[in-house]
Write an enzyme that holds these catalytic residues in place. Sequence first.
Site, PDB file in Angstrom:
ATOM      1  N   TRP A   1      -5.793  -8.109  -3.966  1.00  0.00           N
ATOM      2  CA  TRP A   1      -4.522  -7.391  -4.066  1.00  0.00           C
ATOM      3  C   TRP A   1      -3.455  -8.024  -3.185  1.00  0.00           C
ATOM      4  O   TRP A   1      -2.280  -8.059  -3.543  1.00  0.00           O
ATOM      5  CB  TRP A   1      -4.721  -5.910  -3.746  1.00  0.00           C
ATOM      6  CG  TRP A   1      -5.537  -5.257  -4.810  1.00  0.00           C
ATOM      7  CD1 TRP A   1      -6.822  -4.812  -4.717  1.00  0.00           C
ATOM      8  CD2 TRP A   1      -5.146  -5.038  -6.176  1.00  0.00           C
ATOM      9  NE1 TRP A   1      -7.249  -4.323  -5.925  1.00  0.00           N
ATOM     10  CE2 TRP A   1      -6.252  -4.449  -6.838  1.00  0.00           C
ATOM     11  CE3 TRP A   1      -3.973  -5.282  -6.895  1.00  0.00           C
ATOM     12  CZ2 TRP A   1      -6.205  -4.089  -8.192  1.00  0.00           C
ATOM     13  CZ3 TRP A   1      -3.934  -4.933  -8.241  1.00  0.00           C
ATOM     14  CH2 TRP A   1      -5.036  -4.345  -8.870  1.00  0.00           C
TER      15      TRP A   1
ATOM     16  N   ASP B   1      -0.047  -1.707   1.934  1.00  0.00           N
ATOM     17  CA  ASP B   1      -0.506  -1.195   0.644  1.00  0.00           C
ATOM     18  C   ASP B   1      -1.775  -0.381   0.906  1.00  0.00           C
ATOM     19  O   ASP B   1      -2.880  -0.916   0.974  1.00  0.00           O
ATOM     20  CB  ASP B   1      -0.796  -2.361  -0.309  1.00  0.00           C
ATOM     21  CG  ASP B   1      -1.467  -1.907  -1.611  1.00  0.00           C
ATOM     22  OD1 ASP B   1      -1.610  -0.681  -1.820  1.00  0.00           O
ATOM     23  OD2 ASP B   1      -1.836  -2.790  -2.410  1.00  0.00           O
TER      24      ASP B   1
ATOM     25  N   LYS C   1      -7.137   6.946  -5.982  1.00  0.00           N
ATOM     26  CA  LYS C   1      -8.375   6.724  -5.228  1.00  0.00           C
ATOM     27  C   LYS C   1      -8.737   7.976  -4.421  1.00  0.00           C
ATOM     28  O   LYS C   1      -9.796   8.556  -4.598  1.00  0.00           O
ATOM     29  CB  LYS C   1      -8.205   5.545  -4.266  1.00  0.00           C
ATOM     30  CG  LYS C   1      -7.472   4.347  -4.822  1.00  0.00           C
ATOM     31  CD  LYS C   1      -8.310   3.513  -5.752  1.00  0.00           C
ATOM     32  CE  LYS C   1      -7.610   2.218  -6.104  1.00  0.00           C
ATOM     33  NZ  LYS C   1      -8.374   1.373  -7.008  1.00  0.00           N
TER      34      LYS C   1
END
Length: 360
Positions: free
Chosen positions: A102, A172, A196
């Site tokens: 990511w 993030d 999540k």
Amino acid sequence: MSRVFNFSAGPATLPEAVLEQVRDDLLDWRGNGMSVMEMSHRDKAFMSIAEEAEADLRKLLNVPDNYKVLFLQGGATGQFAFVPLNLMPEGGSADYVVTGSWGKKAIKEAAKYGTANTAARPADDVFNHIPARSEWKLDPKASYVHYTPNETIEGVEFHQAPNVGEVPLVGDFSSTILSRPVNVAQHGVIYAGAQKNAGPAGLTMVIVRDDLIGNARASTPSIFDYKAVAEADSMLNTPPCFAWYVSGLVFKWLLDQGGLDAMAERNHRKAQMLYDYIDSEPFYANPVAPADRSWMNVTFTMANAELDKPFIEGATKAGMPGLKGHRSVGGMRASIYNAMPEVGVQSLIDYMKEFVRQHG
């Protein structure tokens, strides 16, 4: 039908108490005669949902008054563009600490808008550790420093926010937010997809310090401009109403569980249970440096990769789906977010032991 232990990396398992509340509210929210999915986002009923959700998120994370909380769409991937458009001026630069897949995506997107410097990155992109802070090459003139506190795919995690001096720190937090306390004041921007630990897919939470708002490039679309969104109370356009509502229920559930201190104790205990077993059994291995192992996404492999498929199929039949590792790294991955109970982790360990007995 009985509930399974869902180890998927996201969209992920949600607390059963929240799902039951959603079920009860689905046709008629608080006697309103309609579902939240049918309400106008301008209606007083939904405005109350939105306000309660923001207040509870602020309480959970102890968000300082000089930060705005935004509820957006586009996921973390959208924020890969939002952040440079709002924080990096034309011809400017930013530093990126790349510790996994990511982070790679984030720096690639940022390079479209200015100079995206690689401040730290493991050699040969072997993402099994976080480079030592002494090795980082930070530019004091950078617009911000970006990092990914938890890399969902590789299972690498920062357990403390890095000290980057006076330059705004951007994180993030998609796969780690609300899993433990966070010092928001150490960051200029925190962003996270909800799917999540916070709710269903479709909602993106952004926490941004006031002095970083209002600096977007003139070419920035209004819907990407933090200032425009903040002034509209996250309703510049129709927001993801249902995901916002469900996330608000999750926030209340977290408060009822004792808040983020309690969640941190539980999440650390779950992760340690699983890592202790993996480390004790030569049949399995975790490639991540012990100090940098994720509490949220536990990756592991077997010496014989041909056993991966029967392992995953057997786990799914046993009521434990979602264990297949990301296609880019293979192996297995157990995502053990907030709503995964300890009994689910123990069930996985018991299955892993039985698999060794049968195939070891």
